[in-house]
Design an enzyme around this catalytic site. Sequence first.
Site, PDB file in Angstrom:
ATOM      1  N   ARG A  74      -5.030  48.128 171.428  1.00  0.00           N
ATOM      2  CA  ARG A  74      -5.318  49.569 171.419  1.00  0.00           C
ATOM      3  C   ARG A  74      -4.181  50.379 172.063  1.00  0.00           C
ATOM      4  O   ARG A  74      -4.420  51.356 172.773  1.00  0.00           O
ATOM      5  CB  ARG A  74      -6.627  49.872 172.166  1.00  0.00           C
ATOM      6  CG  ARG A  74      -7.873  49.288 171.525  1.00  0.00           C
ATOM      7  CD  ARG A  74      -8.149  49.927 170.161  1.00  0.00           C
ATOM      8  NE  ARG A  74      -9.502  49.641 169.717  1.00  0.00           N
ATOM      9  CZ  ARG A  74      -9.869  48.538 169.076  1.00  0.00           C
ATOM     10  NH1 ARG A  74      -8.979  47.611 168.754  1.00  0.00           N
ATOM     11  NH2 ARG A  74     -11.117  48.371 168.703  1.00  0.00           N
ATOM     12  N   SER A 130     -15.870  53.044 169.750  1.00  0.00           N
ATOM     13  CA  SER A 130     -15.844  52.575 171.143  1.00  0.00           C
ATOM     14  C   SER A 130     -15.281  53.684 172.024  1.00  0.00           C
ATOM     15  O   SER A 130     -14.174  54.154 171.783  1.00  0.00           O
ATOM     16  CB  SER A 130     -14.937  51.363 171.283  1.00  0.00           C
ATOM     17  OG  SER A 130     -15.378  50.315 170.463  1.00  0.00           O
ATOM     18  N   GLU A 171     -11.057  54.828 175.766  1.00  0.00           N
ATOM     19  CA  GLU A 171     -10.209  54.582 174.599  1.00  0.00           C
ATOM     20  C   GLU A 171      -9.968  55.908 173.867  1.00  0.00           C
ATOM     21  O   GLU A 171      -8.951  56.122 173.231  1.00  0.00           O
ATOM     22  CB  GLU A 171     -10.933  53.599 173.664  1.00  0.00           C
ATOM     23  CG  GLU A 171     -10.059  53.025 172.587  1.00  0.00           C
ATOM     24  CD  GLU A 171     -10.837  52.589 171.379  1.00  0.00           C
ATOM     25  OE1 GLU A 171     -11.103  53.433 170.514  1.00  0.00           O
ATOM     26  OE2 GLU A 171     -11.156  51.390 171.291  1.00  0.00           O
TER      27      GLU A 171
HETATM   28  N1  EPU Z   1     -22.156  43.381 173.909  1.00  0.00           N
HETATM   29  C1  EPU Z   1     -23.330  43.559 174.617  1.00  0.00           C
HETATM   30  N2  EPU Z   1     -24.000  44.747 174.481  1.00  0.00           N
HETATM   31  C2  EPU Z   1     -23.577  45.738 173.680  1.00  0.00           C
HETATM   32  C3  EPU Z   1     -22.381  45.560 172.953  1.00  0.00           C
HETATM   33  C4  EPU Z   1     -21.685  44.376 173.073  1.00  0.00           C
HETATM   34  O1  EPU Z   1     -23.756  42.691 175.363  1.00  0.00           O
HETATM   35  O2  EPU Z   1     -24.245  46.767 173.627  1.00  0.00           O
HETATM   36  C5  EPU Z   1     -21.419  42.115 174.038  1.00  0.00           C
HETATM   37  C6  EPU Z   1     -21.984  40.978 173.221  1.00  0.00           C
HETATM   38  O3  EPU Z   1     -21.920  39.830 174.010  1.00  0.00           O
HETATM   39  C7  EPU Z   1     -21.014  40.811 172.074  1.00  0.00           C
HETATM   40  C8  EPU Z   1     -19.713  41.272 172.687  1.00  0.00           C
HETATM   41  O4  EPU Z   1     -20.086  42.305 173.618  1.00  0.00           O
HETATM   42  O5  EPU Z   1     -20.965  39.517 171.662  1.00  0.00           O
HETATM   43  C9  EPU Z   1     -18.728  41.849 171.698  1.00  0.00           C
HETATM   44  O6  EPU Z   1     -19.374  42.876 170.948  1.00  0.00           O
HETATM   45  P1  EPU Z   1     -18.814  43.385 169.544  1.00  0.00           P
HETATM   46  O7  EPU Z   1     -18.553  42.234 168.642  1.00  0.00           O
HETATM   47  O8  EPU Z   1     -19.720  44.473 169.068  1.00  0.00           O
HETATM   48  O9  EPU Z   1     -17.384  43.956 169.914  1.00  0.00           O
HETATM   49  P2  EPU Z   1     -16.854  44.861 171.100  1.00  0.00           P
HETATM   50  O10 EPU Z   1     -15.930  44.070 171.948  1.00  0.00           O
HETATM   51  O11 EPU Z   1     -17.987  45.545 171.776  1.00  0.00           O
HETATM   52  C10 EPU Z   1     -14.697  45.574 169.774  1.00  0.00           C
HETATM   53  C11 EPU Z   1     -13.987  46.844 169.391  1.00  0.00           C
HETATM   54  C12 EPU Z   1     -14.693  47.529 168.214  1.00  0.00           C
HETATM   55  C13 EPU Z   1     -14.680  46.559 167.045  1.00  0.00           C
HETATM   56  C14 EPU Z   1     -15.420  45.259 167.475  1.00  0.00           C
HETATM   57  C15 EPU Z   1     -15.347  44.196 166.419  1.00  0.00           C
HETATM   58  C16 EPU Z   1     -12.947  47.622 171.440  1.00  0.00           C
HETATM   59  C17 EPU Z   1     -12.944  48.653 172.525  1.00  0.00           C
HETATM   60  N3  EPU Z   1     -13.915  47.737 170.533  1.00  0.00           N
HETATM   61  O12 EPU Z   1     -16.002  45.946 170.259  1.00  0.00           O
HETATM   62  O13 EPU Z   1     -13.917  48.664 167.844  1.00  0.00           O
HETATM   63  O14 EPU Z   1     -15.324  47.123 165.918  1.00  0.00           O
HETATM   64  O15 EPU Z   1     -14.764  44.710 168.660  1.00  0.00           O
HETATM   65  O16 EPU Z   1     -14.047  43.693 166.331  1.00  0.00           O
HETATM   66  O17 EPU Z   1     -12.066  46.757 171.420  1.00  0.00           O
HETATM   67  C18 EPU Z   1     -13.613  51.007 168.015  1.00  0.00           C
HETATM   68  O18 EPU Z   1     -12.508  50.780 168.498  1.00  0.00           O
HETATM   69  O19 EPU Z   1     -14.032  52.188 167.853  1.00  0.00           O
HETATM   70  C19 EPU Z   1     -14.495  49.898 167.671  1.00  0.00           C
HETATM   71  C20 EPU Z   1     -15.731  50.082 167.241  1.00  0.00           C
END
Ligand code: EPU
Length: 337
Positions: free
Chosen positions: A162, A237, A333
């Site tokens: 990012r 995010s 972000e």
């Molecule tokens: N999780 C929770 N609770 C929540 C959300 C997530 O416990 O409410 C935990 C879960 O354990 C899950 C882990 O977080 O397994 C990862 O969650 P997720 O796969 O939804 O991904 P993220 O790390 O929360 C990132 C990006 C997203 C992108 C997804 C998929 C960032 C800041 N965000 O989210 O990007 O779509 O991975 O690759 O890196 C964006 O930038 O706007 C965005 C949506």
Amino acid sequence: MQIQNNSSLKPFNTFGIDVNAKHFVSVQDIDELIKTLQLKEFQDKFILGGGSNMLLTKDIEALVVHLNLKGIEIVSEDESTVLVKAMAGENWHDFVLWCLDQNYGGIENLSLIPGNVGAAPIQNIGAYGVELKDVFYACEALDKTSFEPKQFAKEDCNFDYRNSVFKQDYKGKFIITSVTLKLSKSNHKIKTSYGSIQEELQKMGVVDPSIQDVSKAVIAIRSSKLPDPKDIGNSGSFFKNPIVSKSNYKALIDQFPDMPSYKVSEDDIKIPAGWLIEKVGFKGKRFGEYGVHTKQALVLVNYGNASGSDIFELSKLIQSTIKRIFNINLEAEVNII
Ligand code: EPU
């Protein structure tokens, strides 16, 4: 070129925040952009792309310049790869769909990311195991002071999680006008390592996925977790996933054994901010017109009439709570304006 006075920016930001632009102009090509930047009567200009990664907390006094540069062209191709150039004002997801229609592979995992093409390199957009840098070839940008065009190769952009040179050394200095990607025409590299993609493909009954199948899976996952800005204002995010040192991680995991994590290097461990926010009880919390999304705690939402300051205050409350409970600094972000 038509300059409007006192325009609402509500339709131009995915958070749907109703702030006022004292002066607003939409530019259709680079000549018009240069002419607008040269206007002496407006000292300050505020460049607006897809408005998908910003939280507007106040009216904008500067001339708002909406980048409406459109067009997609093939720069060159050989048997297996193609260089595709898209203008900054193209909607990112529409561009992904166009590439899938031509059977060009590489950005299918980045389906349904809101915003425009021009913003993609600034924060090196990423999702489901792919980042823009994996397919980025070059971009063209306009120097905001000399009005000279400049070409940036991939090595010039310092892409990171990012992050890029456009958020660091060159912050505010250039306007990205087009982006060129190197995509595959055959032997596509299908990336399904991100767990939920495999699960989704299984649900779809797909064994040997095409790039179009991967896109469909990503669209299904994103639609189930992330609110559509057309229905509920949001900017994806709101925070970055924080990276902690190995020693901090050890202390944290002793206290919170169920905390998920991803190793990013020998010393650095990434913790999902969504998990941290959920753990301290903010997931799904609604405060009148704004709150934390019910299905993904990393996303702050505007239910209709929230102000940017309401959401900004909520983000600060979340940051201070995460600091107090986990001693982790959550970084936004989204750009706060
Ligand atoms: N999780 C929770 N609770 C929540 C959300 C997530 O416990 O409410 C935990 C879960 O354990 C899950 C882990 O977080 O397994 C990862 O969650 P997720 O796969 O939804 O991904 P993220 O790390 O929360 C990132 C990006 C997203 C992108 C997804 C998929 C960032 C800041 N965000 O989210 O990007 O779509 O991975 O690759 O890196 C964006 O930038 O706007 C965005 C949506």
